[in-house]
Scaffold this motif. Structure first.
Motif, PDB file in Angstrom:
ATOM      1  N   LYS A   1      28.373 -45.531  -4.143  1.00 30.72           N
ATOM      2  CA  LYS A   1      28.678 -44.262  -3.479  1.00 30.72           C
ATOM      3  C   LYS A   1      28.908 -43.219  -4.575  1.00 30.72           C
ATOM      4  N   ILE A   2      28.258 -42.083  -4.431  1.00 31.01           N
ATOM      5  CA  ILE A   2      28.456 -40.967  -5.345  1.00 31.01           C
ATOM      6  C   ILE A   2      28.920 -39.768  -4.532  1.00 31.01           C
ATOM      7  N   VAL A   3      30.012 -39.151  -4.980  1.00 32.40           N
ATOM      8  CA  VAL A   3      30.541 -37.958  -4.307  1.00 32.40           C
ATOM      9  C   VAL A   3      30.650 -36.842  -5.336  1.00 32.40           C
ATOM     10  N   ASN A   4      29.952 -35.745  -5.079  1.00 34.90           N
ATOM     11  CA  ASN A   4      29.962 -34.583  -5.957  1.00 34.90           C
ATOM     12  C   ASN A   4      30.825 -33.470  -5.356  1.00 34.90           C
ATOM     13  N   VAL A   5      31.120 -32.461  -6.158  1.00 31.17           N
ATOM     14  CA  VAL A   5      31.928 -31.335  -5.684  1.00 31.17           C
ATOM     15  C   VAL A   5      31.107 -30.057  -5.788  1.00 31.17           C
ATOM     16  N   ALA A   6      30.641 -29.567  -4.635  1.00 31.37           N
ATOM     17  CA  ALA A   6      30.006 -28.254  -4.560  1.00 31.37           C
ATOM     18  C   ALA A   6      31.106 -27.233  -4.264  1.00 31.37           C
ATOM     19  N   ALA A   7      30.794 -26.188  -3.524  1.00 30.40           N
ATOM     20  CA  ALA A   7      31.810 -25.191  -3.189  1.00 30.40           C
ATOM     21  C   ALA A   7      31.401 -24.440  -1.938  1.00 30.40           C
ATOM     22  N   ALA A   8      32.370 -24.179  -1.063  1.00 24.13           N
ATOM     23  CA  ALA A   8      32.081 -23.417   0.152  1.00 24.13           C
ATOM     24  C   ALA A   8      31.578 -22.021  -0.187  1.00 24.13           C
ATOM     25  N   SER A   9      32.066 -21.460  -1.287  1.00 23.29           N
ATOM     26  CA  SER A   9      31.687 -20.097  -1.657  1.00 23.29           C
ATOM     27  C   SER A   9      30.290 -20.011  -2.244  1.00 23.29           C
ATOM     28  N   ALA A  10      29.652 -21.144  -2.480  1.00 17.72           N
ATOM     29  CA  ALA A  10      28.320 -21.145  -3.090  1.00 17.72           C
ATOM     30  C   ALA A  10      27.206 -21.322  -2.075  1.00 17.72           C
ATOM     31  N   VAL A  11      27.527 -21.223  -0.788  1.00 17.70           N
ATOM     32  CA  VAL A  11      26.482 -21.294   0.234  1.00 17.70           C
ATOM     33  C   VAL A  11      25.557 -20.085   0.122  1.00 17.70           C
ATOM     34  N   SER A  12      26.113 -18.959  -0.311  1.00 20.01           N
ATOM     35  CA  SER A  12      25.317 -17.757  -0.557  1.00 20.01           C
ATOM     36  C   SER A  12      25.909 -17.044  -1.766  1.00 20.01           C
ATOM     37  N   GLY A  13      25.155 -16.109  -2.306  1.00 13.89           N
ATOM     38  CA  GLY A  13      25.621 -15.411  -3.492  1.00 13.89           C
ATOM     39  C   GLY A  13      26.781 -14.468  -3.201  1.00 13.89           C
ATOM     40  N   ILE A  14      27.663 -14.314  -4.185  1.00 14.33           N
ATOM     41  CA  ILE A  14      28.828 -13.429  -4.077  1.00 14.33           C
ATOM     42  C   ILE A  14      28.872 -12.577  -5.334  1.00 14.33           C
ATOM     43  N   GLY A  15      29.128 -11.292  -5.173  1.00 14.81           N
ATOM     44  CA  GLY A  15      29.207 -10.397  -6.315  1.00 14.81           C
ATOM     45  C   GLY A  15      30.252 -10.840  -7.318  1.00 14.81           C
ATOM     46  N   ALA A  16      29.934 -10.711  -8.587  1.00 15.64           N
ATOM     47  CA  ALA A  16      30.805 -11.083  -9.701  1.00 15.64           C
ATOM     48  C   ALA A  16      31.057 -12.584  -9.783  1.00 15.64           C
ATOM     49  N   MET A  17      30.252 -13.356  -9.031  1.00 21.81           N
ATOM     50  CA  MET A  17      30.371 -14.812  -9.097  1.00 21.81           C
ATOM     51  C   MET A  17      28.991 -15.461  -9.219  1.00 21.81           C
ATOM     52  N   GLY A  18      28.038 -14.721  -9.763  1.00 20.25           N
ATOM     53  CA  GLY A  18      26.667 -15.210  -9.806  1.00 20.25           C
ATOM     54  C   GLY A  18      26.509 -16.525 -10.529  1.00 20.25           C
ATOM     55  N   ALA A  19      27.097 -16.650 -11.705  1.00 21.12           N
ATOM     56  CA  ALA A  19      26.938 -17.873 -12.492  1.00 21.12           C
ATOM     57  C   ALA A  19      27.598 -19.054 -11.790  1.00 21.12           C
ATOM     58  N   TYR A  20      28.789 -18.813 -11.232  1.00 19.39           N
ATOM     59  CA  TYR A  20      29.479 -19.899 -10.515  1.00 19.39           C
ATOM     60  C   TYR A  20      28.700 -20.318  -9.277  1.00 19.39           C
TER      61      TYR A  20
ATOM     62  N   GLU B   1      24.726  -8.367 -16.213  1.00 19.60           N
ATOM     63  CA  GLU B   1      25.638  -8.185 -17.339  1.00 19.60           C
ATOM     64  C   GLU B   1      26.233  -9.499 -17.836  1.00 19.60           C
ATOM     65  N   THR B   2      25.906 -10.589 -17.184  1.00 22.11           N
ATOM     66  CA  THR B   2      26.462 -11.892 -17.564  1.00 22.11           C
ATOM     67  C   THR B   2      25.760 -12.409 -18.814  1.00 22.11           C
ATOM     68  N   ASP B   3      26.550 -12.742 -19.828  1.00 20.97           N
ATOM     69  CA  ASP B   3      25.924 -13.157 -21.081  1.00 20.97           C
ATOM     70  C   ASP B   3      25.503 -14.621 -21.035  1.00 20.97           C
ATOM     71  N   ASP B   4      24.701 -15.005 -22.018  1.00 17.43           N
ATOM     72  CA  ASP B   4      24.166 -16.361 -22.052  1.00 17.43           C
ATOM     73  C   ASP B   4      25.266 -17.408 -22.128  1.00 17.43           C
ATOM     74  N   ALA B   5      26.340 -17.079 -22.821  1.00 19.54           N
ATOM     75  CA  ALA B   5      27.426 -18.054 -22.999  1.00 19.54           C
ATOM     76  C   ALA B   5      28.051 -18.421 -21.662  1.00 19.54           C
ATOM     77  N   MET B   6      28.230 -17.439 -20.776  1.00 16.65           N
ATOM     78  CA  MET B   6      28.825 -17.740 -19.465  1.00 16.65           C
ATOM     79  C   MET B   6      27.869 -18.567 -18.614  1.00 16.65           C
ATOM     80  N   TRP B   7      26.578 -18.209 -18.602  1.00 14.31           N
ATOM     81  CA  TRP B   7      25.622 -19.026 -17.857  1.00 14.31           C
ATOM     82  C   TRP B   7      25.673 -20.469 -18.327  1.00 14.31           C
ATOM     83  N   ARG B   8      25.657 -20.665 -19.638  1.00 12.32           N
ATOM     84  CA  ARG B   8      25.666 -22.031 -20.178  1.00 12.32           C
ATOM     85  C   ARG B   8      26.968 -22.743 -19.847  1.00 12.32           C
ATOM     86  N   ARG B   9      28.100 -22.023 -19.958  1.00 14.21           N
ATOM     87  CA  ARG B   9      29.398 -22.652 -19.706  1.00 14.21           C
ATOM     88  C   ARG B   9      29.516 -23.148 -18.277  1.00 14.21           C
ATOM     89  N   LEU B  10      29.133 -22.327 -17.313  1.00 15.12           N
ATOM     90  CA  LEU B  10      29.239 -22.738 -15.908  1.00 15.12           C
ATOM     91  C   LEU B  10      28.249 -23.844 -15.573  1.00 15.12           C
TER      92      LEU B  10
END
Length: 230
Positions: A129-148, A94-103
């Motif tokens: 040195k380059i330091v990026n910011v991932a997320a602990a919650s993105a190690v695996s998929g979470i419902g309602a957070m697919g795009a993130y 149900e996630t629209d194209d705009a949200m995929w692109r925004r994230l």
């Protein structure tokens, strides 16, 4: 610490904390964000900060703006890709194209475009040195957070790929993967939460500082969880 540090997302809560960390250690900071007025309010009176207002999702404008900012400072020693964002969403189908692109724009394009502008100078200098910011919650998929989750997982994979590509040039690429940060926005969104379990901004800034230091010179491609007690 006599160095030039480029920090994207510098007007946000985490960005400000990381800017302060490096300024306290003697660095010159190139503070990058979209809003010129917010940058000016935060840093305009500090001679050790050069502010750059640019839309980091625009590759051409980012390259011009950052190369211009670094022209008088020399190649960056450190790039902290802090710019990004979070949105809950509906189910993946149900996630629209705009949200995929925004994230993807907020979390991935900003990283790629800033790196495209900064890495060539690091390669020429033979260090960085380059330091990026991932997320602990993105190690695996979470419902309602697919795009993130998809966008932050991409950050982790890009970190690993860049590390392999650049380590032979004396450039370390790593990432932090924080859980919930103790920011005003998160406190307002979750007023009943136990914020003592969240990650303090100064604690995450210290980890970023470690990865940007020579203490981490043997670390390449790490995606380091920073989760506090959450």
């Amino acid at each position: 610490m006599s160095s030039v540090v480029v920090i994207t997302g510098a007007a946000g809560a985490l960005g400000k904390s990381i800017v302060t960390f490096f300024l306290d250690r003697g660095a010159t900071v190139v503070a990058v964000d979209m809003n010129a007025n917010v940058l000016q309010t935060a840093y305009g009176s500090n001679p050790k900060v050069k502010t750059v207002a640019v839309d980091l999702t625009n590759a051409d404008k980012t390259e011009v703006a950052l190369k211009d900012a670094l022209s008088s400072l020399g190649p960056a020693n450190v790039l902290c890709n802090i710019a990004g964002g979070f949105d809950m969403g509906p189910a993946v189908h149900e996630t629209d194209d705009a949200m995929w692109r925004r994230l993807m724009d907020m979390n991935v394009a900003t990283l790629i475009n800033a790196s495209r502008a900064v890495v060539p100078g690091m390669k020429t200098a033979g260090r960085g040195k380059i330091v990026n910011v991932a997320a602990a919650s993105a190690v695996s998929g979470i419902g309602a957070m697919g795009a993130y989750c998809a966008s932050k997982s991409a950050v982790a994979r890009l970190t690993e790929s860049m590390a392999q590509e650049l380590r032979g040039y004396g450039i370390n690429v790593n990432a932090v993967a924080p859980s919930i940060l103790n920011t005003p926005t998160n406190r307002a969104a979750m007023p009943d939460a136990d914020t003592n379990k969240w990650v303090a901004l100064e604690d995450l800034s210290a980890v970023v500082g470690f990865l940007a230091s020579d203490y981490a010179k043997a670390v390449h491609g790490a995606v380091l969880p920073v989760v506090g007690l959450s």
